[in-house]
Scaffold this motif. Structure first.
Motif, short mmCIF file in Angstrom:
data_model
loop_
_atom_site.label_atom_id
_atom_site.label_comp_id
_atom_site.label_asym_id
_atom_site.label_seq_id
_atom_site.Cartn_x
_atom_site.Cartn_y
_atom_site.Cartn_z
N LEU A 1 -37.12 -34.84 -17.82
CA LEU A 1 -36.14 -34.11 -18.67
C LEU A 1 -34.46 -34.43 -18.42
CD1 LEU A 1 -36.11 -31.96 -20.96
CD2 LEU A 1 -35.82 -30.29 -19.14
N PHE A 2 -33.99 -34.74 -19.20
CA PHE A 2 -32.64 -34.91 -19.03
C PHE A 2 -31.82 -34.01 -19.90
CE2 PHE A 2 -28.59 -37.28 -20.28
CZ PHE A 2 -28.03 -37.13 -19.51
N LEU A 3 -30.95 -33.24 -18.82
CA LEU A 3 -30.22 -31.94 -19.32
C LEU A 3 -28.70 -32.39 -19.37
CD1 LEU A 3 -31.85 -29.10 -17.28
CD2 LEU A 3 -32.21 -29.71 -19.74
N ASP A 4 -28.25 -32.94 -20.60
CA ASP A 4 -26.93 -33.31 -20.68
C ASP A 4 -26.06 -32.23 -20.74
OD1 ASP A 4 -24.73 -34.95 -20.42
OD2 ASP A 4 -25.04 -35.86 -22.83
N VAL B 1 -36.97 -36.27 -6.94
CA VAL B 1 -35.96 -35.26 -6.51
C VAL B 1 -35.30 -35.09 -7.51
CG1 VAL B 1 -35.81 -35.71 -3.98
CG2 VAL B 1 -34.30 -37.16 -5.55
N SER B 2 -34.62 -33.88 -7.93
CA SER B 2 -33.47 -33.75 -9.12
C SER B 2 -32.24 -34.51 -8.82
CB SER B 2 -33.24 -32.21 -9.29
OG SER B 2 -34.62 -31.63 -9.53
N VAL B 3 -31.78 -35.16 -10.02
CA VAL B 3 -30.72 -35.70 -9.77
C VAL B 3 -29.42 -35.21 -10.63
CG1 VAL B 3 -29.58 -38.18 -10.00
CG2 VAL B 3 -31.78 -37.82 -9.20
N MET B 4 -28.23 -35.30 -10.11
CA MET B 4 -27.20 -34.41 -10.95
C MET B 4 -26.16 -35.91 -11.10
SD MET B 4 -25.43 -31.90 -12.30
CE MET B 4 -25.56 -30.43 -11.35
N LEU B 5 -25.89 -36.06 -12.31
CA LEU B 5 -24.92 -37.29 -12.48
C LEU B 5 -23.63 -36.49 -13.11
CD1 LEU B 5 -27.33 -39.46 -14.81
CD2 LEU B 5 -26.67 -39.68 -12.66
N LYS C 1 -31.76 -42.77 -18.30
CA LYS C 1 -32.91 -43.46 -18.57
C LYS C 1 -33.25 -44.65 -17.74
CE LYS C 1 -31.94 -42.73 -23.86
NZ LYS C 1 -31.42 -43.51 -24.99
N GLY C 2 -32.19 -45.43 -17.19
CA GLY C 2 -32.56 -46.31 -16.16
C GLY C 2 -33.39 -45.73 -15.02
N LEU C 3 -32.86 -44.40 -14.62
CA LEU C 3 -33.64 -43.97 -13.43
C LEU C 3 -35.04 -43.44 -13.79
CD1 LEU C 3 -32.19 -40.99 -11.31
CD2 LEU C 3 -34.24 -40.67 -12.36
N HIS C 4 -35.29 -43.10 -15.03
CA HIS C 4 -36.62 -42.88 -15.70
C HIS C 4 -37.43 -44.02 -15.60
CE1 HIS C 4 -39.99 -41.31 -17.92
NE2 HIS C 4 -39.74 -42.20 -18.91
N ASN C 5 -36.81 -45.21 -16.27
CA ASN C 5 -37.68 -46.45 -16.34
C ASN C 5 -37.98 -47.14 -14.89
OD1 ASN C 5 -37.85 -46.23 -19.08
ND2 ASN C 5 -35.75 -47.45 -19.04
N VAL D 1 -42.47 -31.83 -14.37
CA VAL D 1 -41.37 -32.85 -15.04
C VAL D 1 -40.38 -32.77 -13.93
CG1 VAL D 1 -40.21 -30.75 -16.01
CG2 VAL D 1 -40.00 -33.05 -17.03
N ARG D 2 -39.80 -33.97 -13.99
CA ARG D 2 -38.80 -34.27 -13.22
C ARG D 2 -37.40 -34.24 -13.94
NH1 ARG D 2 -37.19 -39.93 -10.16
NH2 ARG D 2 -35.34 -39.25 -8.66
N ILE D 3 -36.26 -33.34 -13.41
CA ILE D 3 -35.23 -33.10 -13.95
C ILE D 3 -33.87 -33.94 -13.63
CG2 ILE D 3 -33.56 -31.15 -14.25
CD1 ILE D 3 -36.06 -30.59 -15.47
#
Length: 453
Positions: free
Chosen positions: A245-248, A171-175, A188-192, A283-285
């Motif tokens: 892919l991390f969209l900051d 799922v896509s995650v919004m921080l 990065k922790g989520l990806h790992n 790709v995961r967003i």
């Protein structure tokens, strides 16, 4: 086992031994009359505080045996607070004892009240230093969660556990959180922690790239698509194939580009700038922002349909001021790290630095703390970092946004100082502050300073 603090009294006068033991009923008093008995008690009981008469047998009229005992105590347990006493050449003995590492000195004949104040102060300093060492060890080796984040705050641990749970779901995650709270570390922790850990983690700061270049950065471009496009270049989305892919600062994406990003999220295909070929991408967003996206949606500056595509799971990250204890924990971690990187040697933080770090609201969060610690490690001249080294002296007035906040910060500082001056005695501190004891108890509870008593 006794829970009372241990006090080792090294004194050869049996009458004075009884008087001291009677005077310190709130402590576990261990008695020793000579060097051998003192060192045996030190090994067995490991007291935090020792009172040491320099006139010990076989030299009861001199100080040689007492200084020899002091030297061995400090060599065996250097963190022990030793309070020395002598009536022989008091001033010279005091200077020599302090130079060797004694905590304090008192003159004979003994004034029980005066000695009691010195002993309480010694326990207070010993506790602060023990906490300092514990925090330093935690910052070096423990209290780390997802993504290597250093924390002991339940609020942040809860966030990390939530991210761990969603890591395995596609799922896509919004921080959501203020700048400097650790959003990229969590991403990065989520990806790992996900099944994509073996693939690429690609990050892009949408606020740092000019609007006219952001599209080509994300989607790539074909050769000849615009002036300067001398070769085909894949974008960040393609580069993250199979990974994350991390969209900051996703709130800074312009509306026209939001439409193209929405299409990609719906169809999972992209077209490079200047190209017509559709390229499928797996790709995961994961995205992040410090902005209020609900307000932006209401104002028409962010697409609601894109928000729901990006925010299938929303994780809200607390600011540093909302994470009790973490500021000091992180300060210890940064102190150790930057000292090692810069070839400096520090013994830790002073009590005033710890108090200032705890009280400061940290509007820049962890990034601000990291910056202050790095600057202090480079510039400080002492063996311990002080509040002045961190530029946190009288900082509460500068940080206050309202008169109420300013008053509260001033109250906290005044109460801390009074409690330190009174060695934790609430009645004495209340006299210093000009308030009643019940009022001070209420203030200690209101400001979370009960441990100062």
């Amino acid at each position: 086992m006794s829970e009372k603090p241990k006090l080792l009294v090294v004194e050869d006068d049996a009458g004075l031994q009884r008087q001291l033991k009677w005077s310190y009923e709130d402590q576990e008093v261990i008695l020793a009359g000579d060097r051998e008995a003192a060192l045996e008690a030190l090994r067995t009981h490991q007291p935090a505080v020792v009172t040491l008469d320099l006139g010990l047998p076989p030299d009861p009229d001199g100080v040689s045996e007492g200084f020899a005992t002091l030297e061995i105590i400090l060599a065996t347990r250097p963190n022990t607070k030793v309070i020395v006493a002598s009536g022989h050449g008091a001033r010279e003995s005091a200077r020599r004892a302090i130079a060797m590492g004694a905590f304090d000195f008192y003159h004979k004949p003994v004034d029980i009240d005066e000695l009691g104040l010195i002993v309480r102060r010694a326990y207070h300093v010993a506790e602060l230093e023990a906490e300092n060492r514990r925090l330093a060890e935690a910052g070096n080796t423990g209290d780390r969660v997802l993504g290597g984040i250093v924390t002991a705050a339940p609020e942040m641990i809860k966030v990390a556990r939530m991210v761990e749970r969603v890591a395995t779901a596609n799922v896509s995650v919004m921080l959501l959180g203020a700048s400097g709270t650790g959003k990229e570390l969590l991403a990065k922790g989520l990806h790992n922690a996900s099944a994509r850990a073996g693939e690429a983690f690609v990050a892009i700061n949408c606020a740092a790239i000019p609007e006219n270049l952001l599209e080509s950065e994300l989607f790539g471009y074909e050769k000849g698509a615009f002036t300067g496009a001398v070769k085909t270049q894949p974008g960040k989305i393609e580069m993250a194939e199979g990974g994350t892919l991390f969209l900051d600062e996703v709130g800074d994406i312009p509306l026209p580009l939001q439409v193209k990003l929405l299409r990609f999220l719906q169809e999972r295909v992209i077209e490079r700038v200047g190209g017509r070929k559709t390229i499928p991408v797996d790709v995961r967003i994961v995205c992040a922002t410090h902005q209020d996206l609900d307000a932006m949606i209401a104002e028409g500056r962010f697409r609601e349909d894109l928000f729901y595509r990006l925010a299938e799971i929303v994780v809200r990250i607390p600011g540093l001021k909302e994470r009790p204890g973490d500021a000091v924990l992180l300060a210890q971690y940064f102190l150790t790290r930057f000292a090692r990187e810069n070839g400096r040697d520090f013994k830790g933080l002073t009590p005033d630095a710890i108090a200032a770090i705890s009280d400061w609201p940290w509007p820049g969060n962890v990034r601000e703390l990291e910056n202050r610690m790095k600057r202090a490690v480079i510039m400080a001249e002492g063996s311990r970092l002080t509040a002045a080294d961190l530029d946190l002296v009288n900082s509460s007035d500068e940080a206050a946004l309202t008169l109420k906040v300013a008053r509260e910060n001033a109250d906290r500082q005044a109460i801390r100082r009074a409690m330190l001056r009174a060695d934790g005695n609430v009645s004495t501190a209340a006299k210093f502050l000009g308030v009643s004891r019940p009022t001070l108890y209420d203030l200690l509870k209101q400001y979370g300073l009960e441990n100062a008593a």
